[in-house]
Design an enzyme around this catalytic site. Sequence first.
Site, short mmCIF file in Angstrom:
data_model
loop_
_atom_site.label_atom_id
_atom_site.label_comp_id
_atom_site.label_asym_id
_atom_site.label_seq_id
_atom_site.Cartn_x
_atom_site.Cartn_y
_atom_site.Cartn_z
N ASP A 1 0.86 -1.18 0.00
CA ASP A 1 0.00 0.00 0.00
C ASP A 1 0.91 1.24 0.00
O ASP A 1 1.92 1.30 0.71
CB ASP A 1 -0.87 -0.05 1.28
CG ASP A 1 -1.92 1.04 1.30
OD1 ASP A 1 -3.11 0.70 1.11
OD2 ASP A 1 -1.54 2.22 1.49
N ILE A 2 0.54 2.24 -0.83
CA ILE A 2 1.38 3.45 -0.92
C ILE A 2 1.16 4.30 0.35
O ILE A 2 0.02 4.46 0.80
CB ILE A 2 1.03 4.26 -2.18
CG1 ILE A 2 1.12 3.34 -3.42
CG2 ILE A 2 1.94 5.48 -2.33
CD1 ILE A 2 0.61 3.95 -4.70
N GLU B 1 -4.97 2.32 -3.84
CA GLU B 1 -3.50 2.38 -3.87
C GLU B 1 -2.93 1.14 -3.19
O GLU B 1 -1.90 1.18 -2.52
CB GLU B 1 -2.95 3.67 -3.22
CG GLU B 1 -3.88 4.37 -2.26
CD GLU B 1 -4.10 3.65 -0.94
OE1 GLU B 1 -5.02 2.80 -0.94
OE2 GLU B 1 -3.38 3.91 0.05
N1 LIG Z 1 -4.79 9.46 -8.31
C1 LIG Z 1 -5.50 8.45 -7.87
N2 LIG Z 1 -5.80 8.37 -6.56
C2 LIG Z 1 -6.50 7.33 -6.11
C3 LIG Z 1 -6.93 6.30 -6.97
N3 LIG Z 1 -7.62 5.38 -6.22
C4 LIG Z 1 -7.60 5.84 -4.93
N4 LIG Z 1 -6.92 7.00 -4.85
C5 LIG Z 1 -6.67 7.82 -3.71
O1 LIG Z 1 -5.83 7.13 -2.78
C6 LIG Z 1 -5.96 7.81 -1.54
C7 LIG Z 1 -5.90 6.80 -0.44
O2 LIG Z 1 -5.85 7.54 0.76
P1 LIG Z 1 -5.91 6.88 2.18
O3 LIG Z 1 -6.73 5.60 2.11
O4 LIG Z 1 -6.35 7.93 3.12
O5 LIG Z 1 -4.47 6.44 2.51
P2 LIG Z 1 -3.10 7.18 2.41
O6 LIG Z 1 -3.20 8.61 2.18
O7 LIG Z 1 -2.27 6.44 1.36
O8 LIG Z 1 -2.49 6.88 3.77
P3 LIG Z 1 -1.93 5.54 4.39
O9 LIG Z 1 -2.37 4.41 3.52
O10 LIG Z 1 -2.45 5.46 5.73
O11 LIG Z 1 -0.43 5.66 4.35
C8 LIG Z 1 -7.28 8.59 -1.62
O12 LIG Z 1 -7.01 9.95 -1.66
C9 LIG Z 1 -7.90 8.18 -2.93
O13 LIG Z 1 -8.64 9.18 -3.55
C10 LIG Z 1 -6.63 6.41 -8.36
O14 LIG Z 1 -6.95 5.58 -9.19
N5 LIG Z 1 -5.90 7.52 -8.74
#
Ligand SMILES: Nc1nc2c(ncn2[C@@H]2O[C@H](COP(=O)(O)OP(=O)(O)OP(=O)(O)O)[C@@H](O)[C@H]2O)c(=O)[nH]1
Length: 494
Positions: A362-363, A405
Amino acid sequence: MVTMTHPQGDEFALCRATIISLLRDNEDWLMRRILDYAHRQDYTQYTSTMMCAWQASIAGLSEALIKGAQEQTRSSIEFTPNQDFIHDALAHFAVEEAILHRKRGIKPGMFLSLLKYYRQAYTDLVDERCADSPHIKTLRHFVLKRFDLLEIALVTEWNSTPMDKVVDELSTTNRKLTNEKNFYLTAFESLGTPAFLLDHELEVTDANQAAVSLLTGMNARAGEVYYDAAAITGHDQDFVSENVILNRPVTELMPELTDFIGKRCDTEAQKSGDVSMTIRDEDYDFFFDQHPLQDISGQFAGSIMFLKDISDRKAVERRLKAIADKDPLTGAGNRRALESVIKSELSRAHRHDEPLSVAILDIDWFKSVNDNYGHLMGDRVLIDIAKLCKDLIRPYDTFARIGGEEFALLLPKTSVPEAERLAERLRQRVAEHTTQAGENRVQVTISIGVALLAKGAKTLEEMIESADRALYCAKLDGRNRVVTFEQLRSNKPA
Ligand SMILES: Nc1nc2c(ncn2[C@@H]2O[C@H](COP(=O)(O)OP(=O)(O)OP(=O)(O)O)[C@@H](O)[C@H]2O)c(=O)[nH]1
C-alpha cells in the site's frame, strides 16, 4: 373327396379368400421369416441391408399374389402351354423384379436361390396358420403354384433379354452410381471446413481439400488425394506431401487431439470440444467435432471429424477476458483476475506441497500526493509502482491491483522469508524512484505485509487476511517497511 389340382367351386373360393386374408394380415411375420432365412444363409451381405427395401419387396410380392389370386379361376391354377404371363399380376411383378435386380447386377441364380426362401416363408405361413384346416393341402398347393408361376415368369424375362440390353442396363446403372459417388465426393471436397474420415484406429482414410491445405499448406485439387502419385500427371511432388496424411493416425498428425479423442474410436461416443494447436508453426484454435459413422445396416464404419477454425473468435474472447481481468490504469490484474488465479494456485501448492505466499502493498500517504500534486500525478505514481512491481516478479507470479493504492503479489513456490526478501527489494526500488509529471517530481514509499496464503479460507479477504494484518502493522510501525505475519505471531518487532 377334394382333388389337389381342381378344387370344387366352394372350396376354391374359400381357399382364395383364406390366402388373401393371410397375406393381408401377416406382412411383418413374412418379413421376419424371410429375413431370418436370408440371414442364416448369408444372403443379406449380398442383398440390400435396408429394412425398407425388404419391406417394399415383400409388400409388392404379397400384393401381386393377392391380385393374382383375385383374378384366378378354378381352372387356371395349373399352367397351359400357351399361358399368357403378361396379363397375370404376379407374372407382371416377377418381370419387373427381374429387370430391377438385373440392373443392380444380381445374377439370376442368386435371385432364384433367394426366392426359395420367399417361397418357404409363404408356405410356412399357410402351414402354421392353417394347420387344422381341412383345406390345408389345397391352400399349400395354391401358394406353391403361384410361386412356380412367379419363377417361370422371372426366368423367362431374364433369359429373353438380349445380352446387349443387359450390358446397356448395367452400364446405365454404373454411370448413375458413379455420378452419385462423384456428387458426394464433390460435397465432401467442397466443404470449407477441414474434414477427415477415420477408421477404428483413428487412421485417416480420407481428407478433404480444406484438411489437406491446412496440414500441408498446399491447395490440393478436389479428389486428388484418391489417386496414386505415379498415375496422375505432373503432380508427383505435390501429391507426395498430400499423401503424408493418408493412413496415418490423426493423433500423429495433430498430437494436440490425443487428449480429446484417445487412441481408438469406439462406436458410441460423439466427441467435441475446443482445442488449440500449432500447425506448420502457426497457432490455431479449433472446434473439433467427431461423429461415429454407421453404414445402412447400423454397423460401425469409422468416424468423420471436422475441425472448425475458431481462432478469430478465440482471439476476441482472449482480448475481452484480458480487458475484463485488467486494471485499465496500471495494466495490473484486477481483483477478479487475482481471485481466479488464487484458487488454482492454492490447489497446485497443496498438491505439490509447496509454499504459496502473498504480499500486500500500500502506498504511504498517497492522499497527500493527490492533494498536493493533483490526481494526474497520483495516477502516474500508481503506474510507476505497478511497473516497478512487474519488473521484479517472475513470470509465474501474479500481480494485481486490489484497491485504490493497494496491490497484491501472489508468489507460488515461495516461502515467507523469500517473499520478505522480494518485498524488501521492491520497497527499496520504490523509495529510490522518482515520478515525474510535468514540472513536478515526487517520491513515495510503500508498506508491505507478507504472509502464507491461508489454506482453508473461502473468500479473497479471508485468504489475504494475515498479510493485511501484517500490512496494518507496517503502517502503524511508521510505514516504508515490510512486516511478515510470522513476525506478528512471534511478537518480534519489525
Ligand atoms: N490518483 C489516484 N488516486 C487514487 C486512486 N484510487 C484511490 N486514490 C486515492 O488514494 C488515496 C488513499 O488515501 P488513504 O486511504 O487515506 O491512505 P493514504 O493517504 O495512502 O495513507 P496511508 O495508507 O495510511 O499511508 C485517496 O485519496 C484516494 O482518492 C486512483 O486511481 N488515482
